[in-house]
Design a protein around this motif. Structure first.
Motif, PDB file in Angstrom:
ATOM      1  N   TRP A 160       6.500 -51.336  32.302  1.00  0.00           N
ATOM      2  CA  TRP A 160       5.107 -50.885  32.400  1.00  0.00           C
ATOM      3  C   TRP A 160       4.883 -49.449  31.943  1.00  0.00           C
ATOM      4  O   TRP A 160       3.747 -49.077  31.624  1.00  0.00           O
ATOM      5  N   THR A 161       5.933 -48.639  31.843  1.00  0.00           N
ATOM      6  CA  THR A 161       5.731 -47.256  31.404  1.00  0.00           C
ATOM      7  C   THR A 161       5.169 -47.176  29.981  1.00  0.00           C
ATOM      8  O   THR A 161       4.213 -46.415  29.736  1.00  0.00           O
ATOM      9  N   PRO A 162       5.712 -47.929  28.994  1.00  0.00           N
ATOM     10  CA  PRO A 162       5.109 -47.875  27.645  1.00  0.00           C
ATOM     11  C   PRO A 162       3.650 -48.337  27.648  1.00  0.00           C
ATOM     12  O   PRO A 162       2.831 -47.798  26.890  1.00  0.00           O
ATOM     13  N   LEU A 163       3.331 -49.329  28.477  1.00  0.00           N
ATOM     14  CA  LEU A 163       1.943 -49.798  28.558  1.00  0.00           C
ATOM     15  C   LEU A 163       1.049 -48.695  29.113  1.00  0.00           C
ATOM     16  O   LEU A 163      -0.069 -48.472  28.615  1.00  0.00           O
ATOM     17  N   ALA A 164       1.532 -47.987  30.138  1.00  0.00           N
ATOM     18  CA  ALA A 164       0.749 -46.897  30.725  1.00  0.00           C
ATOM     19  C   ALA A 164       0.523 -45.785  29.708  1.00  0.00           C
ATOM     20  O   ALA A 164      -0.568 -45.202  29.635  1.00  0.00           O
ATOM     21  N   THR A 165       1.540 -45.501  28.902  1.00  0.00           N
ATOM     22  CA  THR A 165       1.412 -44.457  27.883  1.00  0.00           C
ATOM     23  C   THR A 165       0.343 -44.817  26.859  1.00  0.00           C
ATOM     24  O   THR A 165      -0.508 -43.981  26.493  1.00  0.00           O
ATOM     25  N   GLU A 166       0.355 -46.059  26.393  1.00  0.00           N
ATOM     26  CA  GLU A 166      -0.631 -46.506  25.408  1.00  0.00           C
ATOM     27  C   GLU A 166      -2.037 -46.552  26.005  1.00  0.00           C
ATOM     28  O   GLU A 166      -3.019 -46.167  25.363  1.00  0.00           O
ATOM     29  N   LEU A 167      -2.128 -47.009  27.241  1.00  0.00           N
ATOM     30  CA  LEU A 167      -3.428 -47.050  27.901  1.00  0.00           C
ATOM     31  C   LEU A 167      -3.999 -45.647  28.079  1.00  0.00           C
ATOM     32  O   LEU A 167      -5.207 -45.425  27.906  1.00  0.00           O
ATOM     33  N   ALA A 168      -3.128 -44.694  28.426  1.00  0.00           N
ATOM     34  CA  ALA A 168      -3.585 -43.312  28.595  1.00  0.00           C
ATOM     35  C   ALA A 168      -4.109 -42.756  27.273  1.00  0.00           C
ATOM     36  O   ALA A 168      -5.115 -42.022  27.242  1.00  0.00           O
ATOM     37  N   ARG A 169      -3.444 -43.122  26.186  1.00  0.00           N
ATOM     38  CA  ARG A 169      -3.901 -42.659  24.862  1.00  0.00           C
ATOM     39  C   ARG A 169      -5.278 -43.236  24.549  1.00  0.00           C
ATOM     40  O   ARG A 169      -6.175 -42.509  24.078  1.00  0.00           O
ATOM     41  N   LEU A 170      -5.463 -44.517  24.822  1.00  0.00           N
ATOM     42  CA  LEU A 170      -6.751 -45.157  24.548  1.00  0.00           C
ATOM     43  C   LEU A 170      -7.839 -44.611  25.466  1.00  0.00           C
ATOM     44  O   LEU A 170      -8.983 -44.416  25.040  1.00  0.00           O
ATOM     45  N   ALA A 172      -7.954 -41.612  26.701  1.00  0.00           N
ATOM     46  CA  ALA A 172      -8.288 -40.265  26.218  1.00  0.00           C
ATOM     47  C   ALA A 172      -9.167 -40.322  24.975  1.00  0.00           C
ATOM     48  O   ALA A 172      -9.993 -39.423  24.738  1.00  0.00           O
ATOM     49  N   SER A 173      -9.001 -41.378  24.178  1.00  0.00           N
ATOM     50  CA  SER A 173      -9.799 -41.504  22.953  1.00  0.00           C
ATOM     51  C   SER A 173     -11.194 -42.057  23.228  1.00  0.00           C
ATOM     52  O   SER A 173     -12.014 -42.147  22.316  1.00  0.00           O
ATOM     53  N   GLY A 174     -11.437 -42.476  24.479  1.00  0.00           N
ATOM     54  CA  GLY A 174     -12.748 -43.018  24.828  1.00  0.00           C
ATOM     55  C   GLY A 174     -12.930 -44.474  24.467  1.00  0.00           C
ATOM     56  O   GLY A 174     -14.068 -44.958  24.386  1.00  0.00           O
ATOM     57  N   ALA A 175     -11.839 -45.192  24.269  1.00  0.00           N
ATOM     58  CA  ALA A 175     -11.938 -46.607  23.893  1.00  0.00           C
ATOM     59  C   ALA A 175     -12.544 -47.427  25.023  1.00  0.00           C
ATOM     60  O   ALA A 175     -12.093 -47.331  26.169  1.00  0.00           O
ATOM     61  N   GLU A 181      -7.540 -53.933  21.733  1.00  0.00           N
ATOM     62  CA  GLU A 181      -6.277 -53.238  22.029  1.00  0.00           C
ATOM     63  C   GLU A 181      -6.134 -52.979  23.522  1.00  0.00           C
ATOM     64  O   GLU A 181      -5.055 -53.171  24.089  1.00  0.00           O
ATOM     65  N   VAL A 182      -7.218 -52.540  24.149  1.00  0.00           N
ATOM     66  CA  VAL A 182      -7.159 -52.294  25.588  1.00  0.00           C
ATOM     67  C   VAL A 182      -6.939 -53.609  26.333  1.00  0.00           C
ATOM     68  O   VAL A 182      -6.137 -53.684  27.277  1.00  0.00           O
TER      69      VAL A 182
END
Length: 338
Positions: A160-170, A172-175, A181-182
């Motif tokens: 789940w850590t890679p998923l959390a990292t990608e979700l945090a990026r999205l 932050a981008s306002g997705a 993707e989300v």
């Protein structure tokens, strides 16, 4: 009438030495009439007869069964419950005591684990904070084996850590949470959670509710409360789509423990398509049989529930994002045209 002391008559001191009991206890038994010396010496000392010693041994045996003195007195007088019923009651009380001890051990072990994962502080404040966390866990997840759930969640960190990292990026981008993707990441997160929690959707939702209402539990589990709020919105969109077609009881009946099998199935399907295996080839037909078997097991062989699921995925494009069986694989699995 006095009784001349014989080997069959013992003073209170002799009884105490031979039985390992205290004189005070023997006097107490005498006072309450449980075991009283039935003879006297020439000097007026009270003496225990062999029958009194037998009664004393009976009292000790019943005490070892956990009976109180009142219950022992009734049992020896024949005024209590039948022997079998008496023993059954003591077994039930012993089982209750064992369960209470098990629950206490579980709480203490959870407290120890909470302290171990709570940092380097070793003062009273750290203990009180850990006790508060334990109380919160047990309030939201009663009877769920909280310590085991937390252990399995930490063991799944690499998933789940890679998923959390990608979700945090999205985030932050306002997705928006309903973007493909989300939604793909939200479904993958649910796959991990369902595997951790044994396919129990209700437990997964209780876990999410706990993190929402008690953010300290999220931080303790290594999760960012703000990110979890974003993730919960994304998962909520998926659940809302499903609930337009399935009731909460329907959702609870789905077998969510089959995620690992679905993942292997999807990998095998992608491999067949990558090799260009025709849909009518034996390997593709075998894959289609696996698909039907997994689907039947997921809905617990309920044809009505299976049809509801089919309608949900046909009517809700959002559900396709991140699902094990994507549109391409779903088309590959469609029965060949006659």
């Amino acid at each position: 009438m006095t009784t001349r002391p014989t080997p069959l008559h013992l003073t209170v001191g002799e009884v105490a030495r031979r039985t390992g009991m205290t004189v005070r206890t023997l006097h107490h038994y005498d006072t309450i009439g449980l075991v009283s010396p039935s003879a006297r010496s020439d000097a007026g000392y009270r003496l225990y007869h062999a029958r009194d010693i037998e009664r004393l041994h009976a009292v000790q045996a019943l005490k070892q069964l956990g009976l109180g003195l009142d219950a022992i007195a009734k049992a020896l007088a024949g005024d209590g419950m039948a022997p079998l019923e008496l023993v059954d009651r003591q077994i039930a009380q012993a089982e209750q005591a064992i369960e209470q001890a098990r629950a206490l051990k579980e709480s203490l072990t959870l407290l120890r684990d909470t302290l171990a994962h709570g940092g380097t502080e070793h003062h009273t404040d750290a203990l009180l904070a850990a006790m508060q966390l334990v109380a919160t866990y047990q309030r939201f997840l009663p009877g769920s084996g909280v310590r085991q759930l937390l252990t399995r969640w930490r063991q799944a960190r690499r998933q789940w850590t890679p998923l959390a990292t990608e979700l945090a990026r999205l985030q932050a981008s306002g997705a928006p949470v309903d973007t493909p993707e989300v939604q793909r990441l939200a479904q993958q997160w649910m796959n991990v959670a369902m595997a951790v929690f044994g396919g129990q959707l209700r437990t997964v939702l209780q876990w999410a509710q706990m993190h929402r209402q008690a953010p300290d539990t999220a931080a303790h589990a290594g999760l960012d409360p703000a990110l979890l709020a974003y993730l919960e919105q994304a998962i909520g969109a998926r659940l809302a789509a499903l609930r337009r077609h399935l009731s909460d009881d329907d959702l609870a009946r789905l077998d969510g423990s089959l995620g690992p099998e679905w993942a292997r199935f999807a990998d095998d399907g992608q491999a067949l398509m990558a090799r260009g295996t025709p849909p009518n080839a034996p390997a593709a037909q075998a894959l289609r049989e696996r698909y039907l078997d997994l689907l039947a097991r997921t809905v617990r062989h309920d044809a009505t529930l299976a049809e509801k699921m089919r309608q949900a995925y046909a009517a809700e494009p959002l559900l396709a994002h991140g699902h094990f069986v994507g549109p391409e694989l779903r088309a590959y699995l469609a029965p060949p045209s006659p």
